[in-house]
Design an enzyme around this catalytic site. Structure first.
Site, PDB file in Angstrom:
ATOM      1  N   ARG A 117       0.813  -1.236   0.000  1.00 36.56           N
ATOM      2  CA  ARG A 117       0.000   0.000   0.000  1.00 36.56           C
ATOM      3  C   ARG A 117       0.836   1.271   0.000  1.00 36.56           C
ATOM      4  O   ARG A 117       0.364   2.343   0.359  1.00 36.56           O
ATOM      5  CB  ARG A 117      -0.978   0.033   1.163  1.00 36.56           C
ATOM      6  N   LYS A 139       3.361  11.389 -11.152  1.00 37.74           N
ATOM      7  CA  LYS A 139       2.480  10.526 -11.956  1.00 37.74           C
ATOM      8  C   LYS A 139       3.179   9.189 -12.143  1.00 37.74           C
ATOM      9  O   LYS A 139       4.336   9.140 -12.552  1.00 37.74           O
ATOM     10  CB  LYS A 139       2.216  11.155 -13.324  1.00 37.74           C
ATOM     11  N   GLU A 181       9.880  17.823 -25.241  1.00 36.23           N
ATOM     12  CA  GLU A 181       9.144  18.162 -24.003  1.00 36.23           C
ATOM     13  C   GLU A 181       9.590  19.537 -23.495  1.00 36.23           C
ATOM     14  O   GLU A 181       8.818  20.247 -22.854  1.00 36.23           O
ATOM     15  CB  GLU A 181       9.343  17.097 -22.925  1.00 36.23           C
ATOM     16  N   LYS A 223       7.991  22.982 -14.317  1.00 34.78           N
ATOM     17  CA  LYS A 223       7.168  21.810 -13.968  1.00 34.78           C
ATOM     18  C   LYS A 223       6.902  21.779 -12.467  1.00 34.78           C
ATOM     19  O   LYS A 223       5.786  21.483 -12.022  1.00 34.78           O
ATOM     20  CB  LYS A 223       7.848  20.512 -14.426  1.00 34.78           C
ATOM     21  N   GLU A 233      -4.071  17.521 -11.270  1.00 31.69           N
ATOM     22  CA  GLU A 233      -4.490  17.879 -12.620  1.00 31.69           C
ATOM     23  C   GLU A 233      -5.976  18.226 -12.714  1.00 31.69           C
ATOM     24  O   GLU A 233      -6.686  17.782 -13.610  1.00 31.69           O
ATOM     25  CB  GLU A 233      -4.141  16.745 -13.601  1.00 31.69           C
ATOM     26  N   ARG A 237      -2.431  22.038 -14.133  1.00 32.03           N
ATOM     27  CA  ARG A 237      -1.519  20.978 -14.600  1.00 32.03           C
ATOM     28  C   ARG A 237      -1.897  20.459 -15.991  1.00 32.03           C
ATOM     29  O   ARG A 237      -1.055  19.897 -16.702  1.00 32.03           O
ATOM     30  CB  ARG A 237      -1.475  19.837 -13.572  1.00 32.03           C
ATOM     31  N   ASN A 241      -0.220  18.857 -20.793  1.00 28.07           N
ATOM     32  CA  ASN A 241      -0.658  17.883 -21.801  1.00 28.07           C
ATOM     33  C   ASN A 241      -0.669  18.453 -23.213  1.00 28.07           C
ATOM     34  O   ASN A 241      -1.141  17.804 -24.143  1.00 28.07           O
ATOM     35  CB  ASN A 241      -2.050  17.346 -21.453  1.00 28.07           C
ATOM     36  N   HIS A 244      -0.054  16.228 -26.143  1.00 29.13           N
ATOM     37  CA  HIS A 244      -0.149  14.833 -25.701  1.00 29.13           C
ATOM     38  C   HIS A 244      -1.425  14.145 -26.170  1.00 29.13           C
ATOM     39  O   HIS A 244      -1.426  12.933 -26.386  1.00 29.13           O
ATOM     40  CB  HIS A 244      -0.047  14.744 -24.173  1.00 29.13           C
ATOM     41  N   HIS A 248      -0.742  10.982 -28.045  1.00 34.14           N
ATOM     42  CA  HIS A 248      -1.106   9.642 -27.549  1.00 34.14           C
ATOM     43  C   HIS A 248      -1.860   8.858 -28.620  1.00 34.14           C
ATOM     44  O   HIS A 248      -1.721   7.641 -28.715  1.00 34.14           O
ATOM     45  CB  HIS A 248      -1.985   9.753 -26.299  1.00 34.14           C
ATOM     46  N   HIS A 261       7.998   8.583 -27.295  1.00 31.90           N
ATOM     47  CA  HIS A 261       6.957   9.446 -26.731  1.00 31.90           C
ATOM     48  C   HIS A 261       7.163  10.921 -27.128  1.00 31.90           C
ATOM     49  O   HIS A 261       6.244  11.596 -27.581  1.00 31.90           O
ATOM     50  CB  HIS A 261       6.931   9.295 -25.208  1.00 31.90           C
TER      51      HIS A 261
HETATM   52  N1  GLY Z   1       3.510  14.654 -18.051  1.00 33.89           N
HETATM   53  C1  GLY Z   1       2.470  15.507 -17.663  1.00 33.89           C
HETATM   54  C2  GLY Z   1       2.334  15.682 -16.194  1.00 33.89           C
HETATM   55  O1  GLY Z   1       3.216  15.313 -15.454  1.00 33.89           O
HETATM   56  O2  GLY Z   1       1.324  16.190 -15.758  1.00 33.89           O
END
Ligand code: GLY
Length: 364
Positions: A117, A139, A181, A223, A233, A237, A241, A244, A248, A261
């Protein structure tokens, strides 16, 4: 070199950007930690094991190997690693050290989040993409056949260690994939960063220390600031994206094999830029500058034979799509973006087709 604070409800921690940052590892281990598990890939370990051994200076640790590649970022491998940890006597005082690129930092972070956990993780990013994006912000997750990162949790690390010196062994294609990025970060939040990328392209591509250290530090600073303002998010945040959602769909359509990516994000930023421009949100000159800089850091693999309609139908399967509404992050100028969810499907398809037309050249 700088250290940035990431301050979230879950945890406040440092993201250290420093040549030799791996040596700081002991500073961030809990005072009374149990077994240490380094999760890495064989190739990273062959190149950089000595950095960890030197940093840990005689402290024992186990190494758990993961076969890299987006197609391997799957629950089955998380389970395998968890079994291995249990066999080796891991308990709640154990610490995972994620040592690798974005796939490793995502997967090892996820393992840490769910093992008993939740146990702590320290992220040590060895690719540019992981340094400026994946390793910072908590993330973690794995892919499903249905899509990328569809399973996961937020699990903030104890620290993120970013050593630009490890990038010298990174294949040139992966280095460029990470640069996309950073271009993204400039477009969404910092015109000065975008200008550095535009004006110092040769120094950046040649990995001159002053250029590369500056753009990494700026990306991590931004960031850290974005994540600190919105860990989960629910608002700001989302700007991370940019590129993305379209990207994606390209990755999924090519079964995570055709594009790295960052390359898919580059293509996705191109599509989003066309879309913003077509919708009258982005001035001509900014759209031209973005497309020009993406070209200057390219090319990406050819998108010849990829069907625009197929990419569009994948957009709705993205995890950012809520109740069938696709949320597009669109630039309004270099350094600022908005999130728009009422884009007509035909406008998105037109932008996809334009981006596909831009990237037909066969390069790989
Ligand atoms: N890669 C996008 C984020 O970390 O929110």
């Amino acid at each position: 070199m700088p250290q940035f604070e990431v301050s979230t409800p879950q945890r406040t921690y440092a993201a250290v950007v420093e040549r030799g940052a791996v040596n700081r590892l002991p500073d961030f281990l809990p005072a009374k930690h149990g077994k240490l598990f380094v999760v890495t890939t064989q190739d990273v370990w062959e190149l950089h094991a000595e950095r960890i051994r030197k940093a840990l200076d005689g402290t024992s640790f186990d190494v758990l190997f993961f076969t890299g590649g987006e197609q391997n970022k799957r629950m089955a491998h998380v389970e395998q690693l968890a079994e291995e940890m249990a066999e080796k006597g891991a308990d709640r005082s154990s610490v995972i050290i994620a040592f690798g690129g974005g796939i490793v930092t995502d997967l090892a972070g996820f393992l840490a989040a769910i093992f008993m956990r939740g146990i702590p993780v320290i992220q040590i990013a060895t690719t540019l993409l992981a340094q400026v994006d994946a390793a910072v912000g908590g993330k973690t997750g794995s892919n499903l056949v249905a899509g990328k990162n569809l399973v996961g949790v937020f699990h903030q690390p104890l620290a993120v260690l970013i050593d630009p010196a490890v990038l010298t062994t990174l294949p040139e294609r992966e280095y460029r994939a990470g640069l996309y990025e950073i271009i993204k970060t400039g477009i969404i939040a910092s015109e000065p960063l975008f200008r550095v990328l535009a004006d110092q392209r040769d120094a950046v591509l040649a990995q001159h220390h002053h250029a590369v250290d500056h753009i990494i530090a700026e990306s991590v600073r931004i960031k850290a600031e974005v994540v600190s303002s919105d860990e989960r998010e629910s608002g700001r945040r989302k700007i991370l994206n940019f590129g993305h959602t379209f990207g994606h769909s390209l990755e999924a359509e090519t079964h995570y094999k055709g594009f790295l990516h960052g390359e898919a994000v580059s293509w996705g930023m191109r599509a989003a830029t066309h879309l913003a421009h077509d919708l009258g949100l982005l001035p001509d000159s900014d759209a031209e500058s973005i497309l020009f800089v993406l070209d200057r850091y390219g090319p990406i693999p050819s998108t010849r034979n990829i069907c625009g309609n197929a990419l569009q139908s994948r957009l709705v399967k993205d995890k950012k799509t809520i109740q069938s509404k696709v949320h597009f992050v669109l630039p309004t100028r270099i350094g600022d973006v908005i999130v728009k969810s009422d884009v007509p499907p035909e406008a998105a398809l037109k932008a996809i087709r334009k981006a596909l037309a831009d990237t037909q050249e066969v390069t790989q």
